[in-house]
Design a protein around this motif. Structure first.
Motif, PDB file in Angstrom:
ATOM      1  N   SER A   1       0.859  -1.175   0.000  1.00 54.99           N
ATOM      2  CA  SER A   1       0.000   0.000   0.000  1.00 54.99           C
ATOM      3  C   SER A   1       0.902   1.233   0.000  1.00 54.99           C
ATOM      4  N   PHE A   2       0.803   2.030  -1.041  1.00 58.88           N
ATOM      5  CA  PHE A   2       1.660   3.217  -1.111  1.00 58.88           C
ATOM      6  C   PHE A   2       0.974   4.269  -1.973  1.00 58.88           C
ATOM      7  N   ASP A   3       1.412   5.493  -1.832  1.00 60.56           N
ATOM      8  CA  ASP A   3       0.758   6.617  -2.489  1.00 60.56           C
ATOM      9  C   ASP A   3       1.159   6.787  -3.947  1.00 60.56           C
ATOM     10  N   GLY A   4       2.122   6.018  -4.390  1.00 63.14           N
ATOM     11  CA  GLY A   4       2.563   6.158  -5.764  1.00 63.14           C
ATOM     12  C   GLY A   4       3.680   7.168  -5.900  1.00 63.14           C
ATOM     13  N   PRO A   5       4.486   7.057  -6.930  1.00 63.24           N
ATOM     14  CA  PRO A   5       5.620   7.966  -7.107  1.00 63.24           C
ATOM     15  C   PRO A   5       5.173   9.357  -7.534  1.00 63.24           C
ATOM     16  N   THR A   6       6.003  10.315  -7.271  1.00 62.36           N
ATOM     17  CA  THR A   6       5.767  11.690  -7.725  1.00 62.36           C
ATOM     18  C   THR A   6       6.229  11.803  -9.172  1.00 62.36           C
ATOM     19  N   PRO A   7       5.411  12.381 -10.026  1.00 60.60           N
ATOM     20  CA  PRO A   7       5.795  12.444 -11.443  1.00 60.60           C
ATOM     21  C   PRO A   7       6.950  13.409 -11.675  1.00 60.60           C
TER      22      PRO A   7
ATOM     23  N   ARG B   1      15.213   0.702  -6.429  1.00 59.11           N
ATOM     24  CA  ARG B   1      15.071   2.158  -6.428  1.00 59.11           C
ATOM     25  C   ARG B   1      13.798   2.630  -7.125  1.00 59.11           C
ATOM     26  N   ASP B   2      13.236   1.778  -7.951  1.00 59.70           N
ATOM     27  CA  ASP B   2      12.097   2.206  -8.762  1.00 59.70           C
ATOM     28  C   ASP B   2      10.876   2.466  -7.874  1.00 59.70           C
ATOM     29  N   PRO B   3      10.275   3.643  -7.943  1.00 58.12           N
ATOM     30  CA  PRO B   3       9.145   3.969  -7.053  1.00 58.12           C
ATOM     31  C   PRO B   3       7.883   3.171  -7.348  1.00 58.12           C
ATOM     32  N   ASN B   4       7.772   2.584  -8.543  1.00 55.97           N
ATOM     33  CA  ASN B   4       6.619   1.757  -8.863  1.00 55.97           C
ATOM     34  C   ASN B   4       6.803   0.311  -8.427  1.00 55.97           C
ATOM     35  N   ILE B   5       8.032  -0.204  -8.525  1.00 53.99           N
ATOM     36  CA  ILE B   5       8.305  -1.613  -8.227  1.00 53.99           C
ATOM     37  C   ILE B   5       8.768  -1.812  -6.785  1.00 53.99           C
ATOM     38  N   GLY B   6       9.601  -0.916  -6.285  1.00 54.74           N
ATOM     39  CA  GLY B   6      10.194  -1.084  -4.972  1.00 54.74           C
ATOM     40  C   GLY B   6       9.224  -1.421  -3.857  1.00 54.74           C
ATOM     41  N   PRO B   7       8.075  -0.726  -3.749  1.00 52.66           N
ATOM     42  CA  PRO B   7       7.162  -1.012  -2.642  1.00 52.66           C
ATOM     43  C   PRO B   7       6.595  -2.430  -2.645  1.00 52.66           C
TER      44      PRO B   7
ATOM     45  N   ASN C   1       5.024  -8.788 -17.789  1.00 51.26           N
ATOM     46  CA  ASN C   1       5.785  -8.241 -18.911  1.00 51.26           C
ATOM     47  C   ASN C   1       6.449  -6.906 -18.601  1.00 51.26           C
ATOM     48  N   GLY C   2       6.167  -6.347 -17.424  1.00 55.42           N
ATOM     49  CA  GLY C   2       6.654  -5.013 -17.137  1.00 55.42           C
ATOM     50  C   GLY C   2       8.083  -4.981 -16.640  1.00 55.42           C
ATOM     51  N   ILE C   3       8.432  -3.860 -15.991  1.00 54.12           N
ATOM     52  CA  ILE C   3       9.800  -3.629 -15.544  1.00 54.12           C
ATOM     53  C   ILE C   3      10.259  -4.704 -14.566  1.00 54.12           C
ATOM     54  N   GLY C   4       9.405  -5.124 -13.645  1.00 62.13           N
ATOM     55  CA  GLY C   4       9.790  -6.119 -12.653  1.00 62.13           C
ATOM     56  C   GLY C   4       9.722  -7.546 -13.129  1.00 62.13           C
ATOM     57  N   GLY C   5       9.388  -7.768 -14.406  1.00 63.53           N
ATOM     58  CA  GLY C   5       9.270  -9.123 -14.937  1.00 63.53           C
ATOM     59  C   GLY C   5      10.609  -9.703 -15.357  1.00 63.53           C
ATOM     60  N   GLY C   6      10.550 -10.829 -16.049  1.00 61.44           N
ATOM     61  CA  GLY C   6      11.772 -11.487 -16.499  1.00 61.44           C
ATOM     62  C   GLY C   6      12.601 -10.582 -17.388  1.00 61.44           C
TER      63      GLY C   6
ATOM     64  N   ASP D   1      -6.820  13.979  -8.905  1.00 61.28           N
ATOM     65  CA  ASP D   1      -6.281  14.600  -7.694  1.00 61.28           C
ATOM     66  C   ASP D   1      -5.323  13.626  -7.062  1.00 61.28           C
ATOM     67  N   SER D   2      -4.220  14.131  -6.550  1.00 64.38           N
ATOM     68  CA  SER D   2      -3.189  13.259  -5.998  1.00 64.38           C
ATOM     69  C   SER D   2      -3.696  12.410  -4.853  1.00 64.38           C
ATOM     70  N   ASP D   3      -4.690  12.896  -4.088  1.00 61.18           N
ATOM     71  CA  ASP D   3      -5.187  12.137  -2.946  1.00 61.18           C
ATOM     72  C   ASP D   3      -5.968  10.909  -3.396  1.00 61.18           C
ATOM     73  N   ASP D   4      -6.540  10.993  -4.619  1.00 59.42           N
ATOM     74  CA  ASP D   4      -7.365   9.875  -5.090  1.00 59.42           C
ATOM     75  C   ASP D   4      -6.615   8.966  -6.029  1.00 59.42           C
ATOM     76  N   TRP D   5      -5.365   9.277  -6.281  1.00 57.85           N
ATOM     77  CA  TRP D   5      -4.627   8.545  -7.317  1.00 57.85           C
ATOM     78  C   TRP D   5      -4.178   7.186  -6.818  1.00 57.85           C
ATOM     79  N   LEU D   6      -4.289   6.187  -7.661  1.00 55.89           N
ATOM     80  CA  LEU D   6      -3.855   4.832  -7.333  1.00 55.89           C
ATOM     81  C   LEU D   6      -3.192   4.251  -8.563  1.00 55.89           C
ATOM     82  N   SER D   7      -1.985   3.780  -8.426  1.00 56.60           N
ATOM     83  CA  SER D   7      -1.265   3.256  -9.586  1.00 56.60           C
ATOM     84  C   SER D   7      -1.864   1.942 -10.044  1.00 56.60           C
ATOM     85  N   ILE D   8      -1.674   1.648 -11.320  1.00 59.64           N
ATOM     86  CA  ILE D   8      -2.158   0.380 -11.863  1.00 59.64           C
ATOM     87  C   ILE D   8      -1.494  -0.782 -11.155  1.00 59.64           C
ATOM     88  N   ASP D   9      -0.207  -0.645 -10.894  1.00 62.03           N
ATOM     89  CA  ASP D   9       0.508  -1.723 -10.219  1.00 62.03           C
ATOM     90  C   ASP D   9      -0.113  -2.029  -8.868  1.00 62.03           C
ATOM     91  N   GLU D  10      -0.512  -0.973  -8.130  1.00 63.88           N
ATOM     92  CA  GLU D  10      -1.069  -1.216  -6.808  1.00 63.88           C
ATOM     93  C   GLU D  10      -2.418  -1.894  -6.913  1.00 63.88           C
TER      94      GLU D  10
END
Length: 863
Positions: free
Chosen positions: A50-56, A155-161, A242-247, A629-638
């Motif tokens: 559970s995380f807020d997602g990276p800052t663009p 280090r990747d803010p999308n994969i690391g969490p 198939n994404g960054i964290g894949g094979g 809005d940043s408060d409502d944002w949820l990444s696809i990965d999450e």
């Protein structure tokens, strides 16, 4: 180390007076984590971060000068366009552009990709020489340092969490006790054991490595030798995605040319093994130097953590595993890379001592201390070892023999079944005559179609090389051939078919996404039954069939369920998840124009693909922040990671589609006048509706019984989605079902499992429709079904042998109505030509397999 699967009991203080809810989940963390056991209700338990997602970042498409530049270059890369095609695309865009676009030609695209290459760890090329018979041979190995690659992910803010650093033991309360289950590497035994051996402040960083030669061209002979890595600390939907964290391709091994003067000579085979390990040593080097004292890495949350890398899983075909283990292979005295089974006892039901890297290297070291060649060779031959340095010795706490894992694709689908059981059965069916061969093909052709299951019009005269097709043939062959191979006249064929049924059962257990103590034990028993029937078949076929069943891939199944206990579900080390990476590699090969070095060209483009994924992820983040809005944002990965376990009570789990024009009851009855199922259709539905109101104690509209008229309208639907909770992993899955007089030019009426007051029954969909009572505007989605719940009589001997669940249809005129909500899930039924009854195909998916096992147990069907 092999453990029993002990189920952890939660602390009493974490429960309500020691009383547990049925299906609640207990999570016990490794002591080094310093986290107390947790207890969650079934509906509250979920996996993932559970995380807020990276800052663009501003202008995430940099170093491309504008977004359209990147998207055009990405399209050209993904489609493997040639130089000429890329420049044609650029000219077309420049002619009709409405936004900034600055790319000029193919060279401009290449230069920009090169400028962007720093976004991810690039490949390195190292040259080395190896001596053989007083000559020096030069080789080049390409590799992406494993430590740098994993640090990119950390280090990747999308994969690391999503990384999981601590071992866990999970268990589910069944009403009497907690049952442990395994679904990820960190929930299995090896991960826990490794964390116990490293400092308390450190975390395991587990690698899955796969190596296999790949054919690069459909027309030429070019081959490559990629090494693919995945991180076992990431959840399965990421690491097998198939994404960054894949094979990811992390290495490209050299392939020594075959010299006719030396081919197959022991010295040259040793030389090729030495080249392999000298190359692989360079791939492992960056984690090897950190495997003894650990390595520090700054993670996505700016916390510096201490990691100890290990090789948890090595996945490869038998030939590659022989090289990894440095044994002498198929014709040696001890051909198994995992245990010391003698060559002549590969098919026997016995247990043999396991190999370990420590003992193996001690034996090699003792052999090297001998002066006489004969004495040295005798010591090595005692365990079929090669006198070659292993690259895996450089990685501390890695036992290569324990890391080698059962590969279902190569060992079962393409190996044991595809190359042996299937070819043997084809031969026996052909021996039974042309009519038998034609009938098996015909039975396959009329098999019900099912989503994600290959359908075959004929199989007896076709050779398949695709492992997934062999897998689907195995799942259907018993239902297609049981009526062809008579136990009295084709005894060998019938016995082999029983072997195949046992093979499919243990394969189904092996393929479960989640394993419990019960399913692992059931899998071991089904494997033992398979081996028992194979012994009977081999003995009976001796002198009749010229077939040697003493081969390693048959024996290696004995290590399958040990692997699952030690490393998690079989999907964690199944190489089929790596096969899809060969497509981009082949595309890269086709684009090797103007490049002399094929490997360098392929890996260059592979690296650009990785960079493209990083930039795309940052653009997705940028777009999300622009539109939400940043408060409502949820990444696809999450969203994907937070897949919650389904609750048991699902009300609106069906969805109708393919809506037709409204039609009157009179029109329906006239259209299907020749079909007994529609006899008195309106009257029967009228009775059904009134009964539903009475049973549910719902006030009747207007206080009077419902009375339907010939001109009242209903709406037909021909597509149905049914969501159900899987018995395997308790998650939500969807069946796609059809009920149509003409679907792709053929009539199709799928079958379903229906919940009734008397229990579950099987039925075929005849008509799906919705009726609205005008006075209340209430809708009643209903199905007209043909129930398959007629008495089947005494259980046939064949049904016991093949574990069939036989159902018999009622007369067609006995059709009845059900609420769509009473449908549990879809089902596939194959007709038995001998009786006209139907057999439930329990192998269409893992949930159906366990569901039918439960029905057999409740019915008291013994094995």
């Amino acid at each position: 180390m092999v453990h029993d699967l002990q189920s952890p009991e939660p602390h009493e203080s974490s429960t309500n007076n020691g009383e547990y809810e049925v299906d609640c989940i207990c999570t016990e963390y490794h002591p080094h984590a310093g986290i107390a056991p947790e207890l969650h209700s079934f509906s509250d338990f979920h996996r993932g971060a559970s995380f807020d997602g990276p800052t663009p970042v501003d202008e995430p498409w940099n170093p491309f000068r504008c977004r359209l530049d990147f998207e055009a270059a990405e399209l050209a890369l993904d489609a493997a366009l040639t130089k000429e095609q890329t420049e044609c695309l650029i000219k077309l865009i420049r002619r009709g552009k409405r936004e900034a676009f600055t790319l000029k030609n193919f060279k401009d695209v290449e230069m920009t990709w090169e400028a962007a290459s720093h976004r991810a760890t690039p490949f390195t090329c190292e040259d080395f020489t190896m001596p053989f018979q007083q000559e020096e041979y030069s080789f080049s190995v390409y590799f992406r340092p494993l430590w740098d690659w994993i640090c990119d992910l950390l280090r990747d803010p999308n994969i690391g969490p999503h990384f999981v650093f601590d071992a866990q033991r999970l268990s589910k309360y069944n009403g009497e006790h907690f049952v442990r289950f395994i679904d990820e590497p960190w929930t299995a035994n090896s991960f826990w054991d490794y964390q116990s051996r490293i400092p308390a402040n450190a975390k395991p960083l587990a690698f899955i490595l796969y190596a296999d030669k790949a054919k690069l061209s459909s027309f030429g002979r070019a081959k490559g030798y990629p090494v693919i890595a995945r991180c076992a600390n990431l959840p399965v939907h990421i690491r097998n995605g198939n994404g960054i964290g894949g094979g990811r391709v992390v290495g490209w091994l050299p392939i020594p040319k075959e010299d006719p003067k030396h081919t197959k000579k022991p010295g040259y085979v040793n030389f090729k093994n030495a080249v392999w390990h000298e190359s692989f040593l360079r791939i492992l080097h960056s984690i090897a130097i950190r495997s003894e004292g650990g390595g520090w890495a700054n993670c996505w949350d700016n916390i510096v953590r201490l990691f100890y890398p290990l090789i948890l899983i090595l996945s490869a075909d038998y030939e590659e595993q022989v090289v990894m283990a440095l044994i002498r292979g198929l014709m040696s005295k001890f051909p198994c890379p995992i245990c010391l089974v003698p060559k002549d006892e590969l098919s026997l039901l016995r247990t043999y001592p396991l190999r370990t890297s420590t003992e193996t290297w001690a034996l090699i070291d003792r052999a090297r201390n001998e002066c006489r060649v004969e004495d040295r060779e005798a010591i090595l031959m005692s365990q079929s070892l090669r006198n070659v340095d292993s690259s895996f010795l450089s990685v501390h706490n890695t036992n290569v023999h324990g890391a080698l894992s059962f590969d279902r694709l190569h060992y079962n689908h393409e190996g044991l079944f595809g190359d042996h059981l299937w070819e043997e059965l084809q031969s026996l069916v052909k021996d039974a005559g042309r009519a038998a061969t034609a009938q098996v093909d015909n039975n396959f052709a009329v098999m019900p179609r099912w989503r994600n299951l290959n359908h075959f019009d004929q199989v007896m005269s076709i050779s398949f090389t695709d492992g997934s097709k062999h897998q689907d043939i195995a799942r259907q062959i018993v239902f297609a051939a049981h009526c062809v191979l008579n136990p009295d006249t084709q005894q060998l064929g019938y016995l082999l078919l029983r072997c195949i049924r046992c093979y499919v059962e243990f394969e189904m257990y092996a393929g479960l996404e989640v394993h419990t103590t019960e399913t692992i034990e059931a899998g071991r028993k089904s494997l033992a039954r398979f081996e028992m029937f194979m012994e009977k078949y081999i003995k009976k076929a001796s002198g009749v069939r010229d077939k040697n069943w003493n081969f390693p891939k048959k024996h290696l199944a004995r290590h399958l369920f040990d692997d699952i206990e030690a490393k998690g579900a079989a999907r964690n080390f199944d190489s089929k998840f790596n096969e899809k990476l060969h497509g981009p590699l082949k595309k890269s090969y086709q684009r090797r124009t103007n490049f002399k070095n094929v490997a360098g060209q392929i890996l260059r483009i592979d690296h650009w693909n990785l960079v493209s994924e990083y930039i795309s992820a940052e653009i997705a983040t940028y777009d999300s922040w622009k539109t939400c809005d940043s408060d409502d944002w949820l990444s696809i990965d999450e969203e994907e990671a937070n897949i919650e376990l389904c609750t048991a009570a699902m009300i609106h789990h069906v969805q109708l589609g393919s809506k037709q024009k409204m039609a009157t009851f009179d029109f329906i009855e006239n259209t299907y006048a020749s079909d007994e199922a529609f006899h008195r259709f309106r009257i029967k539905f009228n009775t059904y509706l009134n009964q539903v109101f009475r049973d549910l104690d719902i006030p009747l509209p207007g206080g009077r019984p419902i009375e339907l008229h010939p001109n009242d309208m209903i709406t037909e639907f021909r597509f149905l989605k049914v969501q159900y909770e899987s018995m395997v992993d308790w998650r939500q899955y969807t069946d796609y079902l059809r009920c149509s007089p003409k679907f792709y030019n053929a009539e199709r009426h799928d079958c379903v499992i229906v919940k009734t007051e008397a229990g579950v029954i099987f039925a075929r969909l005849i008509l799906m429709f919705d009726y609205t009572i005008s006075s209340s505007d209430s809708q009643y989605p209903t199905a007209l079904i043909h129930p398959f719940d007629a008495p089947v009589g005494r259980r046939l001997r064949k049904d016991k042998h093949f574990d069939f669940w036989r159902v018999k249809p009622q007369p067609r005129a006995s059709s009845c109505f059900i609420s769509m909500r009473s449908i549990i899930r879809g089902a596939a039924l194959a007709q038995d030509p001998a009786t006209g009854d139907f057999l439930v195909i329990d192998t269409i998916d893992n949930d159906m397999f366990l569901r039918m096992k439960k029905l057999h147990a409740e019915a008291g069907h013994g094995v």
